[in-house]
Design a protein around this motif. Structure first.
Motif, short mmCIF file in Angstrom:
data_model
loop_
_atom_site.label_atom_id
_atom_site.label_comp_id
_atom_site.label_asym_id
_atom_site.label_seq_id
_atom_site.Cartn_x
_atom_site.Cartn_y
_atom_site.Cartn_z
N ALA A 23 -4.97 -8.13 -18.42
CA ALA A 23 -4.88 -8.83 -16.96
C ALA A 23 -4.25 -10.48 -17.28
CB ALA A 23 -5.98 -9.03 -16.11
N ARG A 24 -3.75 -11.11 -16.42
CA ARG A 24 -3.57 -12.42 -16.41
C ARG A 24 -3.84 -12.87 -14.88
NH1 ARG A 24 1.82 -13.79 -14.37
NH2 ARG A 24 2.95 -11.80 -14.01
N LEU A 25 -3.69 -14.25 -14.87
CA LEU A 25 -4.08 -15.18 -13.50
C LEU A 25 -2.95 -15.80 -13.02
CD1 LEU A 25 -7.45 -16.68 -14.04
CD2 LEU A 25 -6.90 -15.25 -12.32
N ALA A 26 -2.81 -15.59 -11.69
CA ALA A 26 -1.66 -16.23 -10.79
C ALA A 26 -2.35 -16.96 -9.55
CB ALA A 26 -0.57 -15.46 -10.82
N GLY A 27 -1.27 -17.62 -8.95
CA GLY A 27 -1.77 -17.92 -7.74
C GLY A 27 -3.08 -19.27 -7.65
N ALA A 28 -3.69 -19.38 -6.92
CA ALA A 28 -4.82 -20.70 -6.94
C ALA A 28 -5.67 -20.52 -8.04
CB ALA A 28 -5.50 -20.68 -5.46
N ILE A 82 1.33 -12.15 -5.10
CA ILE A 82 1.67 -12.11 -3.44
C ILE A 82 1.83 -13.57 -3.00
CG2 ILE A 82 0.75 -11.53 -1.13
CD1 ILE A 82 -0.59 -9.03 -2.43
N ASP A 83 2.49 -13.94 -2.21
CA ASP A 83 2.54 -15.31 -1.47
C ASP A 83 1.41 -15.67 -0.63
OD1 ASP A 83 3.40 -17.92 -1.09
OD2 ASP A 83 5.06 -17.06 0.23
N LEU A 84 0.27 -15.83 -1.43
CA LEU A 84 -0.75 -16.10 -0.72
C LEU A 84 -1.84 -17.19 -1.40
CD1 LEU A 84 -2.03 -12.64 0.67
CD2 LEU A 84 -1.39 -14.62 2.20
N ASP A 85 -2.56 -18.20 -1.02
CA ASP A 85 -3.15 -19.11 -1.76
C ASP A 85 -4.34 -18.81 -2.10
OD1 ASP A 85 -3.28 -21.49 -3.20
OD2 ASP A 85 -3.93 -22.55 -1.15
N VAL A 86 -4.69 -17.80 -2.97
CA VAL A 86 -5.82 -17.36 -3.37
C VAL A 86 -5.49 -17.11 -4.97
CG1 VAL A 86 -7.00 -16.47 -1.56
CG2 VAL A 86 -5.72 -15.13 -2.88
N PRO A 87 -6.75 -17.02 -5.68
CA PRO A 87 -6.48 -16.62 -7.33
C PRO A 87 -6.10 -14.95 -7.24
CG PRO A 87 -8.71 -17.21 -6.89
CD PRO A 87 -7.93 -17.54 -5.68
N GLN A 88 -5.23 -14.63 -8.18
CA GLN A 88 -4.64 -13.45 -8.38
C GLN A 88 -4.87 -12.98 -9.69
OE1 GLN A 88 -1.21 -13.03 -6.30
NE2 GLN A 88 -1.57 -14.60 -4.75
N VAL A 89 -5.56 -11.79 -9.88
CA VAL A 89 -5.51 -11.22 -11.10
C VAL A 89 -4.56 -10.16 -11.14
CG1 VAL A 89 -7.14 -9.84 -12.43
CG2 VAL A 89 -8.12 -11.32 -11.26
N ILE A 90 -3.54 -10.20 -11.96
CA ILE A 90 -2.39 -9.40 -12.09
C ILE A 90 -2.57 -8.33 -13.45
CG2 ILE A 90 0.13 -9.02 -12.08
CD1 ILE A 90 0.06 -12.14 -11.54
N VAL A 91 -2.25 -7.04 -13.06
CA VAL A 91 -2.66 -6.00 -14.00
C VAL A 91 -1.39 -5.06 -13.68
CG1 VAL A 91 -5.06 -6.25 -13.95
CG2 VAL A 91 -4.13 -4.66 -12.23
N PRO A 92 -1.16 -3.96 -14.78
CA PRO A 92 -0.06 -3.20 -14.80
C PRO A 92 -0.71 -2.06 -13.87
CG PRO A 92 -0.55 -3.65 -17.25
CD PRO A 92 -1.36 -4.47 -16.45
N SER A 93 -1.57 -1.73 -13.67
CA SER A 93 -1.96 -0.33 -12.67
C SER A 93 -3.34 -1.00 -12.14
CB SER A 93 -2.11 0.64 -13.47
OG SER A 93 -2.74 1.60 -12.66
N VAL A 94 -3.32 -1.07 -10.81
CA VAL A 94 -4.76 -1.56 -10.22
C VAL A 94 -5.67 -0.37 -10.09
CG1 VAL A 94 -5.80 -2.03 -7.96
CG2 VAL A 94 -4.13 -3.42 -8.62
N ALA A 95 -5.25 1.00 -9.99
CA ALA A 95 -5.84 1.97 -9.80
C ALA A 95 -6.56 2.37 -11.50
CB ALA A 95 -5.07 3.36 -9.79
N ARG A 96 -6.14 1.90 -12.44
CA ARG A 96 -6.55 2.25 -13.88
C ARG A 96 -7.55 1.26 -14.24
NH1 ARG A 96 -5.76 6.88 -15.40
NH2 ARG A 96 -4.31 7.53 -14.18
N VAL A 97 -7.77 -0.17 -13.54
CA VAL A 97 -8.66 -1.05 -13.80
C VAL A 97 -9.72 -1.07 -12.78
CG1 VAL A 97 -7.24 -2.21 -15.27
CG2 VAL A 97 -7.33 -3.09 -13.04
N LEU A 98 -9.62 -0.56 -11.69
CA LEU A 98 -10.36 -0.72 -10.70
C LEU A 98 -11.73 -0.23 -11.02
CD1 LEU A 98 -10.66 -1.55 -7.46
CD2 LEU A 98 -10.00 0.74 -6.87
N GLY A 99 -12.05 0.77 -11.45
CA GLY A 99 -13.36 1.65 -12.14
C GLY A 99 -14.03 0.32 -12.93
#
Ligand SMILES: Nc1ncnc2c1ncn2[C@@H]1O[C@H](COP(=O)(O)OP(=O)(O)O)[C@@H](O)[C@H]1O
Ligand SMILES: [Mg+2]
Length: 512
Positions: A23-28, A82-99
């Protein structure tokens, strides 16, 4: 395993370092953001709750991010910024890391109880109930996650689906641990495995019942279905595998699992020489069966109050799984005897009529054959089966089910199951096409399920058995895009007693 911490808020930044989470971080900025829960459902979003934007078949979670943020969500888990002012954790597949992420946020609940997973085409729900009873007899405060219901320390909580979504599952397991649950049985569906719903979950033992044709609407082919089931039997998921080696896929899984370094206990009710746990001297009765379980040569006398040879297999698997997980087999035997029925599985409807009525969930060719074989010793007369097939699900199984029904019952009444968006007549035509193959087959088609049940009950003579198959514990019928109240058990009771003209409408809004 993900590093454990005490339950409580976790720093958003900690989630980036979890094993398997790229994961990497983006946004706020993420500094100071603390997470107490994770959800994929914007209706559950709010302060402290990380909102996971998961692309799905019908909707894309990214579209709901603004709603979640408006509700107070402090951060997002996304696949694109996403164009929203909150911190965002970016991953290749949300489904894979959700657990794994939800497991970490909830402080690895599966590591704090004995969790016994059950997978396979048929028998998961039944084996789950048997296991839960065995765990209770072994002195545990128990949990159960399954198709019919979810139980936390004996109390029912809303059952979401056979295997809940990853974020719901970790929250549920945390609730169990907090409620003092020390051991739980859990159905693990092939969907759950393929969709990574159980990722981040640690199983004390994983049990395999059998594999036959089902869900080929979802998995591309039988091999993919098999691979989904087999993936549970790896050291990454389980400490131990307990496998029915009477089943050819079971034998394959047991070999693969052992090669992958998993400890495997092999179970056989049919004298498979390599098994560590056997059933001997099986006597099948109309309402109860008895057998001797041999656990590495040690004999235990078992009685179960469930009919059908397949329930001997289920009970043996439950005993072996519990034993492998540290439950004394003597206690396990008591636990097995305590189960007097499983909702919607060979459930008897008795209003004093002179014939037997059974409601069962069989909805695969294999399970239709199993229940009809189990029903045979219950009658010197005829078996009448009421059966249909669900719409928008595996189409190939329809003619096979039609064939099994007429091959093993004297009379089949083909009717609607859950037709969903399909034309009921077309589904029934496929079912009938299978029945046509059987010489001497007798069947009738009656689309209306209530009328079909009525027809079966009218036709039944003293001593006959009526099997109402396919919907079991369900309290609804899915027609078009509607979910109408319908309960085979309530309908049968009403028709037998002539009491309730609006049969099918279960009192109290459909919950039984
Ligand atoms: N071990 C088994 N082998 C074959 N059929 C079974 C077995 N156990 C149960 N069944 C049949 O399959 C149906 C579904 O059983 P259930 O315990 O609900 O399994 P699942 O949760 O895997 O669908 C039952 O109604 C019964 O007819
Ligand atoms: Mg089930």
């Amino acid at each position: 395993m993900t590093p454990s911490h005490v339950p409580g808020p976790v720093a958003l930044g900690d989630l980036l370092g979890l094993p398997g989470v790229d994961a990497r971080l983006a946004g706020a900025p993420a500094e100071g953001v603390r997470i107490i829960d994770v959800t994929h459902d914007s209706r559950q979003a709010g302060p402290g709750v990380l909102f996971a934007c998961r692309p799905g078949g019908r909707a894309d979670g990214h579209d709901f991010a603004p709603t979640a943020v408006a509700a107070g969500t402090p951060a997002l888990l996304v696949e694109r910024v996403i164009d929203l002012d909150v911190p965002q954790v970016i991953v290749p597949s949300v489904a894979r890391v959700l657990g794994p992420i939800a497991a970490h946020v909830h402080a690895d609940p599966s590591g704090h109880l004995k969790l016994l997973g059950i997978t396979g085409t048929n028998g998961k729900t039944t084996t789950g109930y048997l296991l839960e009873s065995v765990l209770a007899a072994g002195g545990h405060v128990t949990g159960l996650i399954g198709t019919v219901e979810t139980l936390i320390a004996g109390k029912a909580t809303e059952g979401i689906r056979t295997t809940p979504e990853a974020s719901d599952l970790q929250r549920l397991l945390r609730r169990m641990v907090d409620a003092g649950v020390t051991a739980a049985a859990m159905e693990v569906s092939s969907h759950g495995l393929a969709l990574a719903r159980v990722s981040g979950t640690r199983f004390t033992a994983a049990a395999f019942t059998n594999l036959s044709r089902d869900h080929l609407d979802f998995h591309p082919d039988l091999e993919a279905y098999e691979a989904a089931k087999a993936s549970l039997f790896t050291p990454g998921f389980a400490d131990l595998g307990v496998v029915n080696v009477d089943d050819p896929t079971g034998r394959k899984i047991s070999r693969q699992a052992a090669a992958a370094g998993l400890r495997v206990v092999r179970v056989s009710g049919r004298g498979h020489a390599d098994a560590e746990v056997h059933a001997r001297d099986i006597t099948l009765g109309p309402t109860r069966s008895a057998f001797t379980a041999l656990v590495r040569g040690r004999p235990f006398a078992v009685t179960i109050h469930l009919p059908g040879s397949f329930n001997v297999d289920n009970a043996l698997l439950a005993l072996a799984t519990a034993e492998a997980a540290g439950i004394d087999p003597e206690a396990a035997v008591d636990g097995l005897a305590d189960v007097t029925g499983v909702p919607g599985r060979m459930e008897r409807i008795d209003e004093g009529q002179p014939f037997t009525v059974l409601v069962d969930y069989a909805h695969t060719p294999d399970s239709v054959a199993s229940i009809l074989q189990a029903a045979r010793p219950l009658t010197r007369g005829r078996i009448i089966i009421v059966i249909g097939c669900g719409g928008e699900r595996d189409r190939g199984k329809r003619r096979l089910m039609g064939r099994q029904a007429v091959a093993l019952a004297e009379l089949a009444i083909f009717t609607n199951d859950n037709p969903r968006g399909e034309d009921p007549a077309a589904i029934l035509e496929a079912v009938v096409s299978g029945a046509r193959w059987v010489a001497g087959a007798r069947w009738t088609v009656e689309e209306d399920r209530r009328a079909a049940i009525g027809l079966a009950l009218d036709q039944a003579e003293p001593g006959d058995v009526v099997v109402i198959a396919g919907k079991g514990h369900e309290t609804y019928q899915e027609v078009g895009d509607q979910r109408l109240p319908f309960d085979d058990r309530a309908v049968a009771r009403a028709l037998l007693t002539g009491t309730n003209p609006v049969a099918g409408v279960t009192p109290a809004g459909g919950a039984r």
